[in-house]
Write an enzyme that holds these catalytic residues in place. Structure first.
Site, mmCIF file in Angstrom:
data_model
loop_
_atom_site.group_PDB
_atom_site.id
_atom_site.type_symbol
_atom_site.label_atom_id
_atom_site.label_comp_id
_atom_site.label_asym_id
_atom_site.label_seq_id
_atom_site.Cartn_x
_atom_site.Cartn_y
_atom_site.Cartn_z
ATOM 1 C CG HIS A 260 -2.136 1.021 1.432
ATOM 2 N ND1 HIS A 260 -2.215 2.290 1.490
ATOM 3 C CD2 HIS A 260 -3.339 0.549 0.324
ATOM 4 C CE1 HIS A 260 -3.254 3.156 1.238
ATOM 5 N NE2 HIS A 260 -3.839 1.934 0.925
ATOM 6 C CG ASP A 314 -8.266 -4.633 -3.182
ATOM 7 O OD1 ASP A 314 -8.889 -4.649 -2.495
ATOM 8 O OD2 ASP A 314 -7.804 -3.603 -3.391
HETATM 9 C C1 LIG Z 1 0.216 -0.664 -4.426
HETATM 10 C C2 LIG Z 1 0.806 -0.204 -4.830
HETATM 11 C C3 LIG Z 1 1.280 -0.293 -5.552
HETATM 12 C C4 LIG Z 1 1.588 0.709 -4.251
HETATM 13 O O1 LIG Z 1 3.075 1.109 -4.515
HETATM 14 P P1 LIG Z 1 3.800 2.126 -4.038
HETATM 15 O O2 LIG Z 1 3.617 2.856 -3.291
HETATM 16 O O3 LIG Z 1 4.351 2.056 -4.899
HETATM 17 O O4 LIG Z 1 5.329 0.889 -3.887
HETATM 18 P P2 LIG Z 1 6.572 0.849 -4.676
HETATM 19 O O5 LIG Z 1 6.390 0.774 -5.639
HETATM 20 O O6 LIG Z 1 7.392 1.585 -4.456
HETATM 21 O O7 LIG Z 1 6.984 -0.788 -4.078
HETATM 22 C C5 LIG Z 1 8.026 -0.546 -2.643
HETATM 23 C C6 LIG Z 1 8.862 -1.721 -2.638
HETATM 24 O O8 LIG Z 1 8.192 -3.346 -2.070
HETATM 25 C C7 LIG Z 1 7.615 -4.324 -3.267
HETATM 26 N N1 LIG Z 1 5.922 -4.471 -3.218
HETATM 27 C C8 LIG Z 1 5.471 -3.214 -2.882
HETATM 28 N N2 LIG Z 1 4.445 -4.448 -3.388
HETATM 29 C C9 LIG Z 1 4.575 -5.230 -3.210
HETATM 30 C C10 LIG Z 1 3.247 -6.389 -3.871
HETATM 31 N N3 LIG Z 1 2.432 -6.173 -4.286
HETATM 32 N N4 LIG Z 1 3.748 -7.567 -4.075
HETATM 33 C C11 LIG Z 1 5.136 -7.471 -3.940
HETATM 34 N N5 LIG Z 1 6.023 -6.360 -3.313
HETATM 35 C C12 LIG Z 1 5.803 -5.346 -3.527
HETATM 36 C C13 LIG Z 1 8.386 -3.877 -3.827
HETATM 37 O O9 LIG Z 1 8.252 -4.379 -5.141
HETATM 38 C C14 LIG Z 1 9.414 -1.984 -3.986
HETATM 39 O O10 LIG Z 1 10.266 -3.012 -3.818
HETATM 40 P P3 LIG Z 1 11.851 -2.320 -4.205
HETATM 41 O O11 LIG Z 1 12.241 -1.206 -3.262
HETATM 42 O O12 LIG Z 1 12.606 -4.371 -3.918
HETATM 43 O O13 LIG Z 1 12.169 -2.701 -5.514
HETATM 44 C C15 LIG Z 1 1.085 -2.002 -5.109
HETATM 45 O O14 LIG Z 1 2.127 -2.399 -3.684
HETATM 46 C C16 LIG Z 1 0.822 -2.699 -5.734
HETATM 47 O O15 LIG Z 1 1.016 -2.641 -6.779
HETATM 48 N N6 LIG Z 1 0.509 -4.100 -4.772
HETATM 49 C C17 LIG Z 1 -0.343 -4.892 -5.294
HETATM 50 C C18 LIG Z 1 -1.858 -4.674 -6.607
HETATM 51 C C19 LIG Z 1 -3.105 -3.921 -4.817
HETATM 52 O O16 LIG Z 1 -3.276 -5.092 -3.960
HETATM 53 N N7 LIG Z 1 -3.313 -2.831 -5.245
HETATM 54 C C20 LIG Z 1 -4.540 -2.942 -4.211
HETATM 55 C C21 LIG Z 1 -4.013 -1.387 -3.296
HETATM 56 S S1 LIG Z 1 -4.944 -0.923 -1.949
#
Ligand SMILES: CC(C)(COP(=O)(O)OP(=O)(O)OC[C@H]1O[C@@H](n2cnc3c(N)ncnc32)[C@H](O)[C@@H]1OP(=O)(O)O)[C@@H](O)C(=O)NCCC(=O)NCCS
Length: 377
Positions: A260, A314
């Site tokens: 998140h 979710d």
């Molecule tokens: C929600 C989301 C977009 C937030 O992403 P964000 O704040 O931009 O976080 P980042 O993309 O900067 O991720 C930070 C680190 O955690 C990891 N990470 C984040 N979410 C992850 C996930 N769902 N699975 C595996 N690794 C994850 C990233 O790979 C990154 O690792 P790194 O630093 O080694 O590259 C992301 O967590 C995601 O894509 N989740 C899956 C989709 C989901 O469940 N969405 C519903 C949200 S309520």
């Protein structure tokens, strides 16, 4: 004046708001200052919607009036039903919902968004009619007739009745009600921000909500609950969890329902939903998906240690809807049925001091390029 560019506007405030607050370090979510744990244990979705929209818990008579206004506006025009019938059977229900909500605006064309009374009735219509549209499309696309709402049933009983043609047991309608409370609002997320950008142009509320529905559909936002159930089905058994997750993470893929932008601990809504799963599956029989999900959470905690990536809202909601027999494609529309309360609360708030959203950009293209005639390119 030069500004730092923040991809995804991460950490950049886009509004002042008193609707809700998240403390991502402590895992606390409050609607109008009231903790989500209290609301999910003691409130109802409609009471929570009223709290979000009007800023305080309603008095008994106020809640009765709001509940009755909603109950009396659940019906949808036969032309909206006709519109839904014309859409492809394999179309995504979020697209159908977006189209139907945009069309609603043509039937209720009050364009003056400064008219407080008109805005109240728009909010009532949107909260009341979204479940009817979702249930109607679910039935129509498989060739069944639309079931009109029943005024004597409460909000969730009526939705499940319109979906399944039978009045649900209390345990199901109550469980759905808690899910709606948990999905009703979540500060400045992508769909709320989208609605606010649209609202800032003084567009009508149906257009505001239609644009929010579009943003909610994506798999990085509301669409993640569908992806979670697909993932759990693909994994199949708890024994398959470790190899599946290892392979996914090695390929730098995301685990759906995890992570998140704001929470760096477990999403408090996921904790409540997990408790709901425990109770529900004890009362109504086990869910194989839940067994897999618990193992995913356990193994992911180990594999993602130190990254601040935990289950989000979710992760467990889809498992509950699956147990209710709801088709996977309808999970995000149910999210929209709840979140419309939050979208509208932000819209009400925004109208008090509106300013057109018009952010800046950092231009990285060229300047002063010559126009080359087509025969010379
Ligand atoms: C929600 C989301 C977009 C937030 O992403 P964000 O704040 O931009 O976080 P980042 O993309 O900067 O991720 C930070 C680190 O955690 C990891 N990470 C984040 N979410 C992850 C996930 N769902 N699975 C595996 N690794 C994850 C990233 O790979 C990154 O690792 P790194 O630093 O080694 O590259 C992301 O967590 C995601 O894509 N989740 C899956 C989709 C989901 O469940 N969405 C519903 C949200 S309520």
């Amino acid at each position: 004046m030069p500004h730092d560019f923040m991809p995804g506007l991460a950490g950049v405030p886009a509004a002042r708001s008193a609707v809700s607050d998240v403390d991502g370090q402590r895992g606390v979510l409050e609607y109008r200052g009231i903790r989500i744990e209290d609301l999910s244990a003691r409130s109802t979705f409609l009471e929570t919607a009223s709290l979000l929209l009007f800023g305080r818990l309603p008095a008994k008579l106020e809640l009765e009036r709001f509940t009755s206004d909603i109950a009396l506006h659940r019906r949808i025009k036969y032309r909206i039903i006709d519109l839904l019938k014309c859409l492809p059977e394999q179309g995504h229900p979020m697209d159908a919902l977006q189209a139907a909500v945009a069309a609603l605006g043509m039937f209720y064309p009050g364009r003056n968004v400064q008219d407080i009374d008109n805005n109240y009735w728009s909010a009532v219509r949107l909260i009341a009619k979204l479940p009817t549209i979702v249930a109607a499309y679910a039935r129509l696309r498989r060739g069944d007739d639309h079931i009109p709402p029943r005024d004597d049933l409460n909000f969730c009983e009526n939705f499940l009745y319109m979906l399944t043609d039978s009045v649900p047991q209390k345990v199901w309608s109550h469980t759905l009600d808690v899910c709606l409370i948990l999905h009703a609002e979540h500060t400045m997320n992508a769909s709320t921000f989208t609605g606010m950008v649209t609202g800032s142009t003084l567009a009508d509320p149906y257009t505001v909500v239609a644009s929010s529905i579009g943003a909610l559909k994506g798999p990085l936002h509301g669409g993640a609950n569908e992806a979670v159930v697909h993932m759990l089905r693909e994994i199949g058994t708890p024994a398959q969890v470790r190899p599946y997750l290892k392979k996914k993470l090695q390929a730098k893929e995301r685990i759906m329902g995890f992570g998140h932008r704001v929470y760096k601990v477990k999403d408090p809504r996921a904790t409540i939903l997990q408790g709901l799963c425990d109770r529900l599956f004890r009362e109504c029989g086990a869910s194989p998906l839940y067994e897999v999900a618990l193992e995913v959470e356990r193994v992911a905690a180990e594999l993602l240690r130190g990254k601040g990536v935990y289950p989000n809202v979710d992760f467990y909601s889809g498992i509950i809807y699956d147990k209710m027999g709801i088709e996977v494609e309808f999970f995000t529309p149910i999210f929209a049925i709840a979140r419309v309360a939050g979208w509208l609360a932000h819209w009400f708030e925004q109208l008090q001091e509106n300013k057109l959203f018009r952010p800046d950009q950092i231009y990285e293209g060229e300047h002063d390029r010559p126009y080359v005639p087509i025969e010379k390119r």
